[in-house]
Write a protein that holds these residues in place. Structure first.
Motif, short mmCIF file in Angstrom:
data_model
loop_
_atom_site.label_atom_id
_atom_site.label_comp_id
_atom_site.label_asym_id
_atom_site.label_seq_id
_atom_site.Cartn_x
_atom_site.Cartn_y
_atom_site.Cartn_z
N ASN A 2 -3.39 -2.94 -6.48
CA ASN A 2 -3.08 -2.59 -5.10
C ASN A 2 -1.76 -1.85 -5.02
O ASN A 2 -0.96 -1.85 -5.94
CB ASN A 2 -3.07 -3.84 -4.22
N ARG A 3 -1.51 -1.26 -3.82
CA ARG A 3 -0.35 -0.39 -3.68
C ARG A 3 0.99 -1.12 -3.81
O ARG A 3 1.88 -0.66 -4.50
CB ARG A 3 -0.44 0.35 -2.33
N PRO A 4 1.17 -2.33 -3.17
CA PRO A 4 2.45 -3.03 -3.36
C PRO A 4 2.77 -3.33 -4.81
O PRO A 4 3.91 -3.20 -5.26
CB PRO A 4 2.26 -4.31 -2.53
N ALA A 5 1.73 -3.76 -5.57
CA ALA A 5 1.95 -4.05 -6.99
C ALA A 5 2.34 -2.78 -7.73
O ALA A 5 3.21 -2.80 -8.62
CB ALA A 5 0.69 -4.67 -7.58
N THR A 6 1.71 -1.66 -7.40
CA THR A 6 2.04 -0.39 -8.05
C THR A 6 3.48 -0.01 -7.76
O THR A 6 4.22 0.42 -8.66
CB THR A 6 1.10 0.71 -7.54
N HIS A 7 3.91 -0.19 -6.51
CA HIS A 7 5.26 0.20 -6.13
C HIS A 7 6.30 -0.69 -6.78
O HIS A 7 7.45 -0.29 -6.93
CB HIS A 7 5.40 0.15 -4.61
N THR A 8 5.93 -1.91 -7.15
CA THR A 8 6.89 -2.81 -7.79
C THR A 8 6.87 -2.66 -9.30
O THR A 8 7.92 -2.58 -9.94
CB THR A 8 6.56 -4.27 -7.41
N LEU A 9 5.66 -2.64 -9.85
CA LEU A 9 5.54 -2.64 -11.30
C LEU A 9 5.85 -1.29 -11.92
O LEU A 9 6.41 -1.22 -13.02
CB LEU A 9 4.11 -3.07 -11.70
N LEU A 10 5.52 -0.20 -11.23
CA LEU A 10 5.73 1.12 -11.82
C LEU A 10 7.23 1.41 -12.05
O LEU A 10 7.61 1.80 -13.16
CB LEU A 10 5.10 2.19 -10.93
N PRO A 11 8.10 1.20 -11.02
CA PRO A 11 9.53 1.42 -11.30
C PRO A 11 10.08 0.48 -12.37
O PRO A 11 10.93 0.88 -13.19
CB PRO A 11 10.20 1.14 -9.94
#
Length: 261
Positions: A2-11
């Motif tokens: 999901n998008r929140p996980a992407t925004h946290t895990l990617l950086p």
């Protein structure tokens, strides 16, 4: 994912990748610690000097938030006075601009001469850095009230104080918080810049003084450890005011209610 996980895990993944590349690059090239320490050596230095660095970090944090509190109080009060009296704004706003454009590194030595207390001088320098964004944004926000609502308040013969408290202050709140986000980082930069000018002397010293002290002794890992604390503090301040913005504005203002991250 999901998008929140992407925004946290990617950086986080990008940051870990950069640190790993830094660690491997230093080890592979055999670069000495006094030139460029590896992240593991910086972490070791942070553990070795943790007590002294955390004491200095707390001092810098007190200067930063003390200056920010004074900037909020002064900026809001003066902006409110400007909203009530355009003549006062025309007379005094240029002085605020002069304070903003005067280089802090040039003013700090004068503050250290005129003020007996080093802490007071640092506080004043950090306040100079943080004051203008709050004043400027709040003034713009107080002017940004809906013209139709202003006509309605005028129709019902609301007093200047009623227009300020019930119309202009709610209108200015998003602008004030936007200024607070900018001023938070500037207060930290102002405190550190003033400490750099003040030097490493004194009973109470901040992280900038620890960096200067370490540079005199060529303790590069300790310099990076102090710098790491400063960067973490800046990120923490931004995250704090970002959370405040979501909490205060999230349910009713478009700047936060429409965010998807």
């Amino acid at each position: 994912m999901n998008r929140p996980a992407t925004h946290t895990l990617l950086p986080a993944a990008v940051m870990l990748g950069l640190l790993l590349a830094w660690e491997l690059g230093v080890r592979w090239a055999g670069i000495p610690d006094y030139t460029l320490p590896a992240p593991s050596r910086i972490a070791q230095s942070l553990a070795e000097h943790g007590v002294s660095l955390l004491g200095s970090w707390w001092y810098t944090l007190k200067i930063t938030f003390g200056a920010l509190a004074l900037a909020c109080a002064g900026g809001v009060l003066i902006a409110s006075a400007f909203a009530l009296s355009p003549t006062l704004e025309r007379a005094l706003f240029p002085l605020a601009v002069v304070l903003q454009v005067t280089p802090l590194m040039a003013v700090a030595p004068l503050m250290l001469i005129y003020l007996d207390s080093t802490t007071s001088a640092l506080l004043l320098c950090a306040w100079l850095s943080a004051f203008f964004p709050i004043l400027s944004n709040t003034v713009i926000g107080l002017r940004a009230a809906d013209p139709q609502l202003r006509d309605l308040f005028r129709l019902y013969r609301a007093t200047p104080w009623q227009r300020l408290a019930l119309l202009r202050v709610p209108s200015a709140l998003p602008y004030f918080i936007a200024g607070l986000k900018v001023s938070g980082g500037l207060a930290l930069i102002g405190a550190v810049s003033a400490e750099m000018v003040a030097g490493a002397a004194g009973r109470e010293t901040g992280l900038a003084s620890r960096i200067l002290e370490a540079s005199f002794r060529t303790e590069t890992p300790k310099m990076f450890a102090a710098l790491l604390l400063l960067v973490a503090t800046g990120v923490m301040i931004f995250a704090l005011f970002n959370a405040l913005s979501r909490g205060v504005l999230g349910r009713w203002h478009a700047s936060e209610s429409g965010r998807t991250d």
